[in-house]
Design a protein around this motif. Structure first.
Motif, mmCIF file in Angstrom:
data_model
loop_
_atom_site.group_PDB
_atom_site.id
_atom_site.type_symbol
_atom_site.label_atom_id
_atom_site.label_comp_id
_atom_site.label_asym_id
_atom_site.label_seq_id
_atom_site.Cartn_x
_atom_site.Cartn_y
_atom_site.Cartn_z
ATOM 1 N N ARG A 51 -10.252 -3.023 0.579
ATOM 2 C CA ARG A 51 -9.509 -4.301 1.265
ATOM 3 C C ARG A 51 -8.016 -4.653 0.798
ATOM 4 O O ARG A 51 -7.130 -4.773 1.327
ATOM 5 C CB ARG A 51 -10.301 -5.357 1.308
ATOM 6 N N ALA A 52 -8.222 -4.388 -0.485
ATOM 7 C CA ALA A 52 -6.954 -4.708 -1.393
ATOM 8 C C ALA A 52 -5.875 -3.498 -1.054
ATOM 9 O O ALA A 52 -4.587 -4.107 -0.841
ATOM 10 C CB ALA A 52 -6.960 -4.855 -2.932
ATOM 11 N N TYR A 53 -6.198 -2.445 -0.837
ATOM 12 C CA TYR A 53 -5.079 -1.362 -0.510
ATOM 13 C C TYR A 53 -4.706 -1.689 0.937
ATOM 14 O O TYR A 53 -3.527 -1.484 1.005
ATOM 15 C CB TYR A 53 -5.914 -0.073 -0.612
ATOM 16 N N GLU A 54 -5.781 -2.102 1.844
ATOM 17 C CA GLU A 54 -4.945 -2.212 3.198
ATOM 18 C C GLU A 54 -4.058 -3.501 3.163
ATOM 19 O O GLU A 54 -3.170 -3.551 3.875
ATOM 20 C CB GLU A 54 -6.362 -2.761 4.020
ATOM 21 N N GLU A 55 -4.428 -4.582 2.346
ATOM 22 C CA GLU A 55 -3.321 -5.539 2.069
ATOM 23 C C GLU A 55 -2.139 -5.123 1.556
ATOM 24 O O GLU A 55 -0.781 -5.491 2.119
ATOM 25 C CB GLU A 55 -3.818 -6.690 1.323
ATOM 26 N N VAL A 56 -2.055 -4.166 0.662
ATOM 27 C CA VAL A 56 -0.609 -3.501 0.108
ATOM 28 C C VAL A 56 -0.028 -2.782 1.267
ATOM 29 O O VAL A 56 1.214 -2.962 1.457
ATOM 30 C CB VAL A 56 -1.073 -2.441 -0.976
ATOM 31 N N LEU A 57 -0.907 -2.052 2.205
ATOM 32 C CA LEU A 57 -0.184 -1.168 3.316
ATOM 33 C C LEU A 57 0.299 -2.258 4.282
ATOM 34 O O LEU A 57 1.376 -1.706 5.003
ATOM 35 C CB LEU A 57 -1.194 -0.326 3.812
ATOM 36 N N ARG A 58 -0.188 -3.213 4.641
ATOM 37 C CA ARG A 58 0.274 -4.177 5.606
ATOM 38 C C ARG A 58 1.678 -4.506 5.140
ATOM 39 O O ARG A 58 2.581 -4.791 6.141
ATOM 40 C CB ARG A 58 -0.614 -5.479 5.744
ATOM 41 N N ARG A 59 1.972 -4.888 3.779
ATOM 42 C CA ARG A 59 3.159 -5.337 3.434
ATOM 43 C C ARG A 59 4.035 -4.109 3.147
ATOM 44 O O ARG A 59 5.413 -4.345 3.134
ATOM 45 C CB ARG A 59 2.809 -5.935 2.050
ATOM 46 N N ASP A 60 3.506 -2.815 2.727
ATOM 47 C CA ASP A 60 4.436 -1.689 2.582
ATOM 48 C C ASP A 60 3.913 -0.635 3.262
ATOM 49 O O ASP A 60 3.000 0.245 2.517
ATOM 50 C CB ASP A 60 4.534 -1.648 1.206
ATOM 51 N N PRO A 61 4.044 -0.191 4.486
ATOM 52 C CA PRO A 61 3.424 0.855 5.356
ATOM 53 C C PRO A 61 3.939 2.127 4.564
ATOM 54 O O PRO A 61 2.926 3.279 4.921
ATOM 55 C CB PRO A 61 3.818 0.767 6.601
ATOM 56 N N GLN A 62 4.735 2.278 4.061
ATOM 57 C CA GLN A 62 5.054 3.514 3.354
ATOM 58 C C GLN A 62 4.675 3.813 1.785
ATOM 59 O O GLN A 62 4.917 4.944 1.371
ATOM 60 C CB GLN A 62 6.676 3.785 3.321
ATOM 61 N N ASN A 63 3.522 3.130 1.504
ATOM 62 C CA ASN A 63 3.166 3.163 0.190
ATOM 63 C C ASN A 63 2.117 4.440 -0.010
ATOM 64 O O ASN A 63 0.865 4.167 0.432
ATOM 65 C CB ASN A 63 2.313 1.843 -0.371
ATOM 66 N N VAL A 64 2.632 5.313 -0.589
ATOM 67 C CA VAL A 64 1.649 6.499 -0.554
ATOM 68 C C VAL A 64 0.643 6.518 -1.455
ATOM 69 O O VAL A 64 -0.360 6.656 -1.003
ATOM 70 C CB VAL A 64 2.554 7.746 -1.130
ATOM 71 N N HIS A 65 0.473 5.830 -2.561
ATOM 72 C CA HIS A 65 -0.499 5.483 -3.353
ATOM 73 C C HIS A 65 -1.567 4.756 -2.775
ATOM 74 O O HIS A 65 -2.911 4.978 -2.748
ATOM 75 C CB HIS A 65 0.011 4.668 -4.653
ATOM 76 N N ALA A 66 -1.243 3.442 -2.155
ATOM 77 C CA ALA A 66 -2.147 2.821 -1.277
ATOM 78 C C ALA A 66 -2.823 3.444 -0.258
ATOM 79 O O ALA A 66 -4.039 3.615 -0.047
ATOM 80 C CB ALA A 66 -1.518 1.612 -0.718
ATOM 81 N N ALA A 67 -2.009 4.347 0.357
ATOM 82 C CA ALA A 67 -2.804 4.933 1.667
ATOM 83 C C ALA A 67 -3.617 6.232 1.122
ATOM 84 O O ALA A 67 -4.766 6.203 1.719
ATOM 85 C CB ALA A 67 -1.595 5.857 2.551
ATOM 86 N N THR A 68 -3.184 6.843 -0.082
ATOM 87 C CA THR A 68 -4.080 7.734 -0.773
ATOM 88 C C THR A 68 -5.448 7.399 -1.005
ATOM 89 O O THR A 68 -6.464 7.731 -0.969
ATOM 90 C CB THR A 68 -3.347 8.360 -1.782
ATOM 91 N N ARG A 69 -5.322 5.895 -1.978
ATOM 92 C CA ARG A 69 -6.523 5.186 -2.443
ATOM 93 C C ARG A 69 -7.460 4.759 -1.343
ATOM 94 O O ARG A 69 -8.805 4.776 -1.381
ATOM 95 C CB ARG A 69 -6.039 4.185 -3.326
ATOM 96 N N ARG A 70 -6.825 4.352 -0.336
ATOM 97 C CA ARG A 70 -7.640 3.524 0.631
ATOM 98 C C ARG A 70 -8.417 5.010 1.532
ATOM 99 O O ARG A 70 -9.568 4.847 1.654
ATOM 100 C CB ARG A 70 -6.782 2.988 1.646
ATOM 101 N N GLY A 71 -7.822 6.046 1.753
ATOM 102 C CA GLY A 71 -8.580 7.132 2.040
ATOM 103 C C GLY A 71 -9.494 7.661 1.083
ATOM 104 O O GLY A 71 -10.728 8.060 1.739
ATOM 105 N N TYR A 72 -9.137 7.681 0.085
ATOM 106 C CA TYR A 72 -10.317 7.988 -1.016
ATOM 107 C C TYR A 72 -11.258 7.284 -0.797
ATOM 108 O O TYR A 72 -12.720 7.641 -1.079
ATOM 109 C CB TYR A 72 -9.449 8.093 -2.386
#
Length: 414
Positions: A51-72
């Motif tokens: 959920r925290a990574y999703e919040e990061v992605l809402r603010r920064d959709p291009q954030n590779v690290h957050a997308a990777t960790r959310r997928g992980y």
């Protein structure tokens, strides 16, 4: 740490970790937010971290690290739609990132979508894996039969059952959750008529070996037959009387019960109805074959732990020496033992935790091992230690990879 023996060859090939350091595409407030999410992830609080990574992605959709960790996070629980969504986003943003491609390849491989997996294995720098999965035609892991109840041929030094390759004579096959696909001896590979579709040279305990990849037409385990499945072998000696060993890659295609107390391995279709006995715990799968749940050592509280079911060893648990020190667990430094981990020789020391607990099952003052190096680095989350072969001897455990649940029940006292 638990004495994997000479069969843990795939760990050599998996030396590139599933997830290591953060991808450096973070900035501004996203750094703090990603840091919070990373702390949750590191502590094994995966749902909160997601959920925290999703919040990061809402603010920064291009954030590779957050997308990777959310997928992980999704991949750990076999939530494939979410894993594909977020890991696919990460690959689109960073197509050359080997770690992200490695995870997306794993995601497709677990779903038996080998054609989709192969390009990502190649992008991850694992050319032999890519060629291996490209060699498959038709549906892999076709399952015939509904149930297999396999009596054990032996308990120690490693559990063994009987199986047949390509309709041949019975073979002695071991099993271990630190192994992925079926791995057979060179002799067994020759007898089964296996063809090499890819190969590579590896180093194992100071020795160079050729490691081969092939496709097995049929593996029969009692009333279950698996067709068109991956198989490995090498030109080295296994060092025991097994003709081969299989692990989590086969287990996660089935509902798998390892009944130590009853000395049998029960394999059923995932759709089979079953009555749960014992305590039900969460189950996570990392690096395509490593299984994790929650347990505790000496008042540590519930932490992420590895499940080393099958395999060898007289110890009930294994841990990093630093963990034992922090928990004030007695270490016997006068009696070092030599073993192998990840293809390298290592020294370990006997240690004696007052209690190790997994669900409702405990072992007290039982022989365990402490290693000089952490045994579970590279996953991105902390691992307290592992529960090993001897811990499970009075128990029956079930891996449900559809619901991602692990159940354990103490059946008898031995």
């Amino acid at each position: 740490m638990t004495g994997d023996g000479n069969w843990d060859r795939r760990s050599v090939l998996r030396a590139a970790a599933v997830m290591a350091a953060a991808t450096p595409l973070l900035g501004g407030t996203a750094v703090a937010q990603a840091g919070d999410a990373d702390a949750l992830f590191k502590a094994g609080k995966f749902e909160q971290a997601g959920r925290a990574y999703e919040e990061v992605l809402r603010r920064d959709p291009q954030n590779v690290h957050a997308a990777t960790r959310r997928g992980y996070v999704a991949l750990l629980s076999n939530r494939f739609a979410d894993a594909e969504k977020y890991l696919g986003r990460a690959v689109a943003l960073a197509p050359g990132d080997k770690q992200v491609n490695r995870m997306l390849a794993d995601c497709f491989t677990r779903q038996d979508e080998f054609g989709r997996a192969a390009p990502h294995w190649r992008a991850a720098g694992m050319e032999s894996e890519a060629k291996w999965y490209e060699a498959f035609q038709g549906r892999p892991y076709e399952i015939l039969g509904d149930e297999a109840r396999l009596p054990w041929l032996q308990m120690d030094p490693i559990p063994q059952v009987e199986g047949s390759l390509n309709g041949g004579p019975p073979k002695r096959l071991s099993f271990y959750t630190r192994v992925g696909p079926l791995n057979v001896s060179a002799r067994t590979a020759e007898e089964a008529g296996l063809r090499v579709v890819a190969k590579e040279k590896i180093e194992y305990v100071g020795e160079e070996l050729w490691f081969y990849y092939g496709v097995l037409d049929s593996l029969r385990l009692g009333g279950i037959e698996l067709r068109n499945i991956p198989v490995n072998w090498s030109d080295g000696d296994s060092g025991d009387d097994s003709d081969g060993i299989f692990g989590t890659s086969i287990f996660y295609h089935l509902l798998t019960t390892v009944d130590y107390a009853g000395r049998k391995l029960v394999l059923q279709r995932k759709t089979a109805a079953r009555q749960v006995s014992g305590e039900v715990l969460p189950l996570w799968l990392a690096d395509d074959h490593l299984t994790f749940s929650r347990g505790s050592f000496d008042g540590s509280g519930q932490r992420v732990v590895a499940l080393h079911v099958g395999g060898t060893g007289n110890n009930v648990a294994g841990m990093y020496e630093g963990t034992a020190k922090a928990l004030k667990i007695r270490i016997d430094r006068d009696r070092p033992e030599e073993t192998a981990a990840g293809g390298q020789a290592v020294s370990v020391y006997p240690c004696y935790p007052r209690e190790v607990r997994l669900g409702g099952v405990t072992a007290r003052d039982a022989y365990s091992l402490a290693g000089q190096q952490p045994g579970h680095e590279g996953h991105g989350f902390d691992v307290l230690g592992e529960f090993a072969h001897s811990f499970f001897k009075p128990c029956s455990v079930t891996f449900d990879f559809a619901a991602m649940k692990f159940s354990i029940a103490r059946v008898s006292t031995i």
